[in-house]
Design an enzyme around this catalytic site. Structure first.
Site, PDB file in Angstrom:
ATOM      1  N   ASP A  29      89.813 -11.068  39.595  1.00 31.83           N
ATOM      2  CA  ASP A  29      90.762 -10.156  40.212  1.00 31.83           C
ATOM      3  C   ASP A  29      92.188 -10.727  40.129  1.00 31.83           C
ATOM      4  O   ASP A  29      92.382 -11.929  40.322  1.00 31.83           O
ATOM      5  CB  ASP A  29      90.377  -9.948  41.672  1.00 31.83           C
ATOM      6  CG  ASP A  29      90.984  -8.695  42.230  1.00 31.83           C
ATOM      7  OD1 ASP A  29      90.287  -7.673  42.263  1.00 31.83           O
ATOM      8  OD2 ASP A  29      92.180  -8.736  42.619  1.00 31.83           O
ATOM      9  N   ASP A  83      85.791 -14.895  41.414  1.00 36.03           N
ATOM     10  CA  ASP A  83      85.627 -14.902  42.866  1.00 36.03           C
ATOM     11  C   ASP A  83      84.219 -15.452  43.145  1.00 36.03           C
ATOM     12  O   ASP A  83      83.227 -14.789  42.862  1.00 36.03           O
ATOM     13  CB  ASP A  83      85.771 -13.470  43.396  1.00 36.03           C
ATOM     14  CG  ASP A  83      85.561 -13.398  44.915  1.00 36.03           C
ATOM     15  OD1 ASP A  83      84.962 -14.347  45.483  1.00 36.03           O
ATOM     16  OD2 ASP A  83      85.975 -12.407  45.511  1.00 36.03           O
ATOM     17  N   ASP A 107      83.315 -11.464  39.130  1.00 39.35           N
ATOM     18  CA  ASP A 107      84.465 -10.647  39.490  1.00 39.35           C
ATOM     19  C   ASP A 107      85.724 -11.467  39.235  1.00 39.35           C
ATOM     20  O   ASP A 107      85.848 -12.579  39.747  1.00 39.35           O
ATOM     21  CB  ASP A 107      84.354 -10.268  40.974  1.00 39.35           C
ATOM     22  CG  ASP A 107      85.555  -9.494  41.480  1.00 39.35           C
ATOM     23  OD1 ASP A 107      86.187  -8.776  40.685  1.00 39.35           O
ATOM     24  OD2 ASP A 107      85.876  -9.614  42.683  1.00 39.35           O
TER      25      ASP A 107
END
Ligand code: ZN
Ligand code: ZN
Length: 374
Positions: free
Chosen positions: A97, A281, A95
């Site tokens: 972000d 992440d 992930d």
């Protein structure tokens, strides 16, 4: 959430799922995965099995969820409690972000809402009306954020191929529906890895835990040849490129590194990590029991779709992931930052009634920056 907003959101989400059955499918080996969903204004329902598209579509129509999730893990018994599921293996997922990239633009589009007096504003760390510091934050992602996340995605993509030996056609990239991208590595030798091994992988990708020795600096008796060189594979080559810039400068800069000493190089490596380490992440990759937003489903933080990107460079989430229709919709908008959807600019709005396309109204309602005037 207001009754009217709830009604509008549920009606809109239901229409989306009805009109776009083609976009939302169960993933491969569906019967071995755990599904979950959330409804507006209520908690998470987990440990479900959904075996095929027909069951999935039925669930969407019956429950009109705000968010839909599915495990990356395969289990023998996905609908039993966690300790009885019998974990088999899990896809490797990353992930990336915008919130983790420390971008300056974010000051201008993170909208803050005071919990005491409901004042909405940007760029300040306390409420300009009542000076409270208890604030809720909602980011209206900008093009710069998306561009920066894409650069990280591309860095990760090439490391997965070059360093981890993952085949390009086993990597899929999805826009998360809000501020980031999810990268899936499917059918790889890494599926059996547990949390601890995935944590090692994360450290490698983020360039965490490196010490001067990793890149050739020994506390006692360093040799010039042990410093990284351009044609080396993996991080050594990439770090050489970052540290030295060009081959001709390498020798001179090694002399400087040695003269500055061990602890100075240690600090320099912190900068290297910040500049070239991949900003994933870590928790997402390490958690092997997590359920992830299902591709094709709507993200209730924005009303945008989690959507597969065939071409990361040309993918424009503000158009390509925006499927809500443009029926004129009136809302009371209190949105201190402007935003762009489907190539149209909206806002800023200061506590005013506006008639705008439904996709923009839903976006602001999802962000808590507008309410329906029905
Ligand atoms: Zn206030
Ligand atoms: Zn931004």
């Amino acid at each position: 959430m207001h009754e009217n907003d709830l009604k509008l959101l549920e009606e809109t989400f239901k229409k989306y799922y009805f009109d776009h059955f083609d976009l939302i499918h169960v993933p491969p080996r569906s019967a071995e995965r755990e599904f979950g969903y959330q409804k507006f204004n209520s908690g998470m329902i987990r440990h479900l099995t959904i075996k095929n598209d027909k069951e999935l579509h039925l669930m969407l129509m019956n429950n009109v969820p705000s968010d839909v999730y599915c495990s990356n893990a395969y289990y023998s018994f996905p609908n039993l409690p966690m300790e009885e599921k019998d974990w088999k293996e899990a896809n490797l997922i990353f992930d990336i972000d915008a919130k983790d990239l420390n971008l300056d633009c974010r000051n201008d589009h993170i909208c803050k809402k005071c919990r005491s007096c409901q004042e909405v504003f940007v760029n300040l760390s306390e409420c300009p009306n009542c000076q409270s510091k208890k604030l809720d934050q909602r980011s209206l992602t900008c093009k710069n954020c998306i561009h920066a996340v894409k650069q990280e995605v591309k860095k990760l993509f090439s490391i997965l191929i070059d360093d981890l030996g993952i085949e390009q056609n086993n990597i899929q990239v999805f826009f998360s529906g809000n501020e980031g991208f999810h990268i899936y590595a499917l059918n790889t030798q890494y599926e059996k890895l547990g949390s601890r091994e995935r944590a090692d992988l994360v450290d490698y990708l983020m360039l965490r835990g490196t010490i001067p020795e990793t890149f050739g600096f020994k506390k006692f008796k360093s040799e010039r040849s042990s410093f990284p060189d351009f044609d080396e594979k993996g991080w050594k080559g990439r770090v050489a490129e970052y540290l030295f810039g060009s081959k001709s400068k390498r020798s001179k800069l090694i002399t400087k590194i040695l003269a500055d000493g061990y602890s100075s190089f240690q600090k320099q490596l912190e900068d290297v990590k910040e500049a070239v380490g991949i900003k994933i992440d870590p928790n997402v990759t390490i958690d092997i029991h997590r359920i992830f937003r299902l591709p094709g489903s709507l993200n209730s933080k924005s009303g945008l779709t989690k959507q597969k990107c065939e071409n990361v460079d040309t993918f424009d989430p503000f158009s390509d992931a925006c499927f809500i229709d443009d029926k004129p919709t009136e809302v009371l908008a209190n949105c201190p930052s402007s935003f762009e959807l489907k190539n149209k600019k909206f806002g800023p709005f200061k506590n005013e009634k506006v008639l705008i396309p439904k996709f923009a109204a839903i976006y602001m309602i999802c962000k808590g920056l507008a309410t329906s005037t029905w």
